[in-house]
Scaffold this motif. Structure first.
Motif, short mmCIF file in Angstrom:
data_model
loop_
_atom_site.label_atom_id
_atom_site.label_comp_id
_atom_site.label_asym_id
_atom_site.label_seq_id
_atom_site.Cartn_x
_atom_site.Cartn_y
_atom_site.Cartn_z
N LEU A 25 0.79 -1.24 0.00
CA LEU A 25 0.00 0.00 0.00
C LEU A 25 0.83 1.29 0.00
O LEU A 25 0.57 2.17 -0.82
CB LEU A 25 -0.97 -0.01 1.19
CG LEU A 25 -2.14 -0.99 1.06
CD1 LEU A 25 -3.02 -0.90 2.29
CD2 LEU A 25 -2.95 -0.71 -0.19
N PRO A 26 1.83 1.44 0.90
CA PRO A 26 2.59 2.70 0.87
C PRO A 26 3.22 2.94 -0.50
O PRO A 26 3.24 4.07 -1.00
CB PRO A 26 3.68 2.49 1.92
CG PRO A 26 3.21 1.40 2.77
CD PRO A 26 2.33 0.54 1.93
N LEU B 6 -6.54 1.55 5.73
CA LEU B 6 -5.67 1.40 6.89
C LEU B 6 -6.43 1.49 8.20
O LEU B 6 -6.12 0.80 9.16
CB LEU B 6 -4.57 2.48 6.88
CG LEU B 6 -3.59 2.40 5.71
CD1 LEU B 6 -2.55 3.49 5.83
CD2 LEU B 6 -2.92 1.05 5.71
N GLY B 7 -7.44 2.36 8.25
CA GLY B 7 -8.13 2.57 9.51
C GLY B 7 -9.15 1.50 9.81
O GLY B 7 -9.47 1.25 10.98
N VAL B 8 -9.69 0.85 8.78
CA VAL B 8 -10.75 -0.12 9.02
C VAL B 8 -10.43 -1.49 8.41
O VAL B 8 -10.33 -2.49 9.10
CB VAL B 8 -12.10 0.39 8.44
CG1 VAL B 8 -13.21 -0.60 8.73
CG2 VAL B 8 -12.44 1.76 9.02
N PRO C 16 -0.44 8.62 -6.74
CA PRO C 16 -1.11 9.48 -5.76
C PRO C 16 -2.61 9.59 -6.00
O PRO C 16 -3.36 9.88 -5.07
CB PRO C 16 -0.44 10.84 -5.96
CG PRO C 16 0.83 10.56 -6.67
CD PRO C 16 0.61 9.32 -7.48
N GLY D 169 -4.81 7.62 -3.71
CA GLY D 169 -5.05 8.20 -2.39
C GLY D 169 -6.20 9.20 -2.39
O GLY D 169 -6.77 9.49 -1.35
N ARG D 170 -6.52 9.74 -3.55
CA ARG D 170 -7.57 10.76 -3.60
C ARG D 170 -8.94 10.15 -3.82
O ARG D 170 -9.94 10.85 -3.66
CB ARG D 170 -7.27 11.75 -4.72
CG ARG D 170 -5.97 12.49 -4.48
CD ARG D 170 -5.99 13.91 -5.00
NE ARG D 170 -4.77 14.57 -4.57
CZ ARG D 170 -3.61 14.43 -5.20
NH1 ARG D 170 -3.53 13.70 -6.28
NH2 ARG D 170 -2.54 15.03 -4.73
N PRO E 148 -7.29 5.62 1.42
CA PRO E 148 -6.25 5.18 2.36
C PRO E 148 -6.75 5.11 3.80
O PRO E 148 -6.38 4.20 4.54
CB PRO E 148 -5.17 6.26 2.22
CG PRO E 148 -5.39 6.87 0.90
CD PRO E 148 -6.85 6.78 0.63
N TRP E 149 -7.60 6.04 4.19
CA TRP E 149 -8.14 6.02 5.55
C TRP E 149 -8.99 4.77 5.77
O TRP E 149 -8.91 4.14 6.82
CB TRP E 149 -8.98 7.27 5.82
CG TRP E 149 -8.16 8.50 6.01
CD1 TRP E 149 -7.71 9.34 5.04
CD2 TRP E 149 -7.66 9.02 7.25
NE1 TRP E 149 -6.97 10.35 5.60
CE2 TRP E 149 -6.92 10.19 6.95
CE3 TRP E 149 -7.77 8.63 8.58
CZ2 TRP E 149 -6.30 10.95 7.93
CZ3 TRP E 149 -7.16 9.38 9.56
CH2 TRP E 149 -6.42 10.53 9.23
N ASN F 189 -11.59 9.18 2.30
CA ASN F 189 -10.52 8.84 1.37
C ASN F 189 -10.12 7.39 1.52
O ASN F 189 -10.03 6.87 2.63
CB ASN F 189 -9.32 9.74 1.60
CG ASN F 189 -9.50 11.08 0.94
OD1 ASN F 189 -10.47 11.78 1.24
ND2 ASN F 189 -8.61 11.43 0.04
N PHE G 159 0.45 4.01 -2.92
CA PHE G 159 0.06 5.41 -2.70
C PHE G 159 1.16 6.34 -3.19
O PHE G 159 0.88 7.45 -3.66
CB PHE G 159 -0.18 5.67 -1.21
CG PHE G 159 -1.33 4.88 -0.64
CD1 PHE G 159 -2.44 4.58 -1.42
CD2 PHE G 159 -1.31 4.46 0.67
CE1 PHE G 159 -3.50 3.86 -0.90
CE2 PHE G 159 -2.36 3.73 1.20
CZ PHE G 159 -3.45 3.43 0.42
N ALA H 118 -7.87 -3.01 7.20
CA ALA H 118 -6.66 -3.77 7.52
C ALA H 118 -6.93 -4.80 8.61
O ALA H 118 -6.40 -5.91 8.57
CB ALA H 118 -5.56 -2.82 7.96
#
Lengths: 546, 147
Positions: free
Chosen positions: B87-88, B112-114, B95, B98-99, B108-109, B106, B91, B116
């Motif tokens: 992922l990094p 990574l936030g959910v 880019p 990521g948008r 990525p949020w 977004n 991204f 993953a």
């Protein structure tokens, strides 16, 4: 701070923790009682206990603070903290349980039969333990300063003294029930306020997290600066601020850009991109390596695996831990994001770690609900400091008393506890400027560069020799240790040297593996003669009853 | 902090007695004769003693098990390495990914936030199942060597 519920909540958590610890101790007096009793409990309880011990100040306060400050790129912290348990499950859990090793130094002796390697491992256990204890005390100091207005050293010393006395007197000795209780308390303390915060955000007509004009103050705010910084105001005015400076902002004023944080909306919202600067990407991968591979080397995590009845149960327990920890890590992100809206002043003061504690009051107001929720969060934070530092201190003190002082007596253990608790307390008083999660990240990097190769190669590769293991731990772990000391004590660095020392794992972990393999191959004659038997013991399923 | 006291504790399953790390000398392995006598009891016994006495056959068996478990662990870590570790990099080189915004958040949020966490749990669940199956295969092999 006019919240009258906070201090009683903190006192209650502390008393309940200490109280259950002593009550449990009366029920289970000896190590053997304790271990046999834990055998009777299910993987779920055991897993909640591991989770309770693991979710520290870094998880409870630090992650949200980092998200508030740096945005999407630091989401790798919670992902990594959880993924560490997957690595532990895949490579370590069942064989480690079957080895019968209770601590990492034990494992060195079981697998490689070397007393000297055992001593070396002891040094690293103590270093990692101390490094991990410091941010717990920091978090305590910060929380108490935020909610009760006490000076920073008071909270740090208070937790240090309570935990040291408690562990030394024998309470809270890794009693499964207490730790399991701590997990559910921490989860509740973040989850319940998070629901109210989300509702409040809805009621406020969903203010944008990243408004086009940058974050703004919602209410008139006076900010007292805590760290030296350079502020750039929207009108182009640049101002140097020093600790103690007071700045007044009216409602609706935009938040000035603070040097070193992602105040810029796009920077905060979007991941690092390639191109002019690859340091961000290197740092991200370094962080991923450190957290994915570091968990298996944390002393207080491994001890708990011994309480599983067998290897298969160890695996199932780890899976449940992964699930429990994963659920928990959904929450700090909410606090970090809403903090951009309700507590932007933290970006200016630099105390972003306080966001979890301040957010309920800031968003919900000073009514009873807001105050009660703030008290709940503060109590959860204290549960985090108490449980993690007790677990760590017990592990470090145990290692010091058996491997350094060389006596297994109760007096020796008490002496070791005071020693083990004193050093991080002194360190915590001198390191108030570092982010809680960053210090924890460094502890993970050292663990990933020393114990991860030792465990993984020791479990899966017959060719590992004692000299190879020692060389790998010394070179890789030593390099990571050096980087940590340079970051914490050395002069401020910039550019690549700074990246390489603040996020060392991406070069120290491969270094440790390479040295360990190369030296082992070169010293093949030193292979332990009983390696076949050891491998059989580590991997043979219990159902065979060999 | 010693595991030595619990040796011989009551209630321990009749598994291989794991020698305590503190024991001065490796305690002799105890062979427990099973109550149930299967048809191929003598053969199973023989395989078992090949394992414990580290004969060529026994060692080959253990090597096979270790290799199977390691291959499984490595395969699943490769999955995580690509799924999360990529992922990094993704991204960084693209880019625009990521948008992308899903439900106002977004990508990525969300990832990574959910997302993953369920992903990690699913990989862990698969590992536990498959590793237990490997062990079952090994047990069957040892207990019924004629197959």
């Amino acid at each position: 701070m006019g919240n009258g519920y906070v201090v009683p909540a903190i006192v209650a958590v502390t008393l309940v923790t200490v109280g259950i610890g002593f009550y449990g101790l009366r029920l289970a007096r000896t190590t053997s009682d304790f271990l046999v009793a834990s055998r009777a409990i299910s993987p779920t309880w055991n897993a909640a206990a591991i989770g309770g011990e693991y979710l520290s100040a870094a998880s409870f306060l630090g992650v949200a603070g980092l998200i508030l400050k740096y945005g999407v790129d630091v989401l790798w912290y919670p992902v990594g903290f959880a993924a560490g348990y997957l690595a532990l499950l895949l490579f370590v859990a069942a064989p480690l349980r079957r080895s019968g090793a209770f601590t990492l130094p034990d494992f060195c002796e079981v697998r490689l039969g070397s007393r000297r390697l055992r001593k070396l491992a002891t040094v690293f256990v103590i270093f990692i333990g101390w490094l991990y204890l410091v941010p717990q005390l920091q978090g305590a100091g910060l929380t108490l300063a935020t909610v009760a207005g006490s000076p920073y050293p008071v909270g740090a010393l208070l937790v240090a003294v309570v935990v040291t006395a408690n562990v030394a007197l024998g309470g809270m000795r890794a009693i499964t029930f207490v730790q399991a209780f701590q997990y559910w308390l921490k989860l509740t303390a973040l989850a319940v306020p998070a629901i109210f915060l989300a509702l409040q955000w809805q009621a406020d007509a969903r203010p944008a997290v990243t408004p086009p004009d940058g974050p703004a103050f919602r209410a008139a705010t006076t900010v007292v600066v805590e760290h030296r910084a350079t502020l750039t105001f929207p009108d182009g005015d640049v101002r140097e601020v020093r600790p103690g400076d007071r700045l007044d902002f009216a409602a609706g004023d935009p938040v000035p850009e603070v040097s070193g944080t992602a105040t810029d909306a796009a920077d905060w919202l979007l991941p690092d991109t390639a191109g002019d600067d690859d340091r961000g990407l290197f740092g991200t991968y370094s962080l991923i390596l450190a957290t994915f591979l570091g968990t298996m080397g944390l002393p207080h995590v491994l001890v708990r695996f011994y309480t599983n009845p067998d290897g298969a149960a160890a695996r199932r327990t780890t899976l449940v831990v992964l699930a429990l920890v994963g659920v928990f890590y959904l929450l700090p992100t909410i606090y970090g994001v809403l903090g951009r809206i309700y507590t932007p002043q933290l970006l200016v003061t630099g105390q972003t770690d306080a966001v979890v504690v301040l957010l309920p009051g800031a968003a919900l107001g000073d009514g009873t609900a807001g105050q009660l929720l703030a008290a709940l969060v503060a109590a959860g934070a204290f549960a985090a400091f108490l449980s993690t530092s007790s677990g760590l201190l017990t592990s470090v003190a145990g290692v010091i008393s058996t491997d350094v002082l060389g006596r297994g007596s109760v007096r020796g253990f008490r002496l070791a506890t005071v020693l083990a608790g004193g050093v991080p307390a002194v360190l915590a008083l001198n390191l108030s400027g570092l982010d809680v999660s960053q210090v924890v990240g460094l502890a993970f990097a050292v663990a990933a560069s020393s114990f991860c190769p030792l465990l993984v190669l020791g479990i899966w590769w017959r060719g590992l020799t004692d000299l190879g293991a020692a060389a790998g731990v010394l070179v890789g772990g030593g390099a990571a240790m050096g980087a940590v000391l340079l970051t914490v004590l050395g002069p401020p660095l910039t550019g690549w040297p700074a990246t390489l020392t603040t996020q060392p794992a991406a070069w120290t972990v491969p270094l440790a593996f390479t040295v360990m393999v190369a030296v082992s191959v070169a010293t093949r004659r030193r292979l332990p003669p009983d390696v076949g038997t050891t491998m059989l013991r580590l991997h043979a399923p219990e159902a065979l009853r060999l | 902090m010693t595991g030595a006291d619990e040796r011989g504790a009551p209630g321990r399953p009749a598994a291989a007695p794991v020698p305590s790390p503190r024991a001065a000398e490796p305690s002799p392995r105890t062979r427990i004769v099973l109550a149930e006598v299967s048809r191929s009891a003598s053969r199973a016994d023989r395989t078992r003693s090949e394992l414990t006495q580290q004969t060529r056959v026994g060692e080959a068996l253990v090597r096979g098990l270790v290799r199977a478990q390691l291959a499984l662990a490595l395969r699943l870590s490769l999955l995580v390495l690509i799924g999360l570790g990529g992922l990094p990099w993704l991204f960084a080189i693209a880019p625009s990914v990521g948008r992308v915004s899903v439900l106002g958040v977004n990508l990525p949020w969300l990832l990574l936030g959910v997302a993953a966490f369920p992903f990690l749990i699913a990989v862990g669940w698969a590992y536990v199942r498959l590793a237990e199956r490997n062990e079952q295969d090994f047990t069957d092999l040892v207990q019924r060597p004629e197959r």
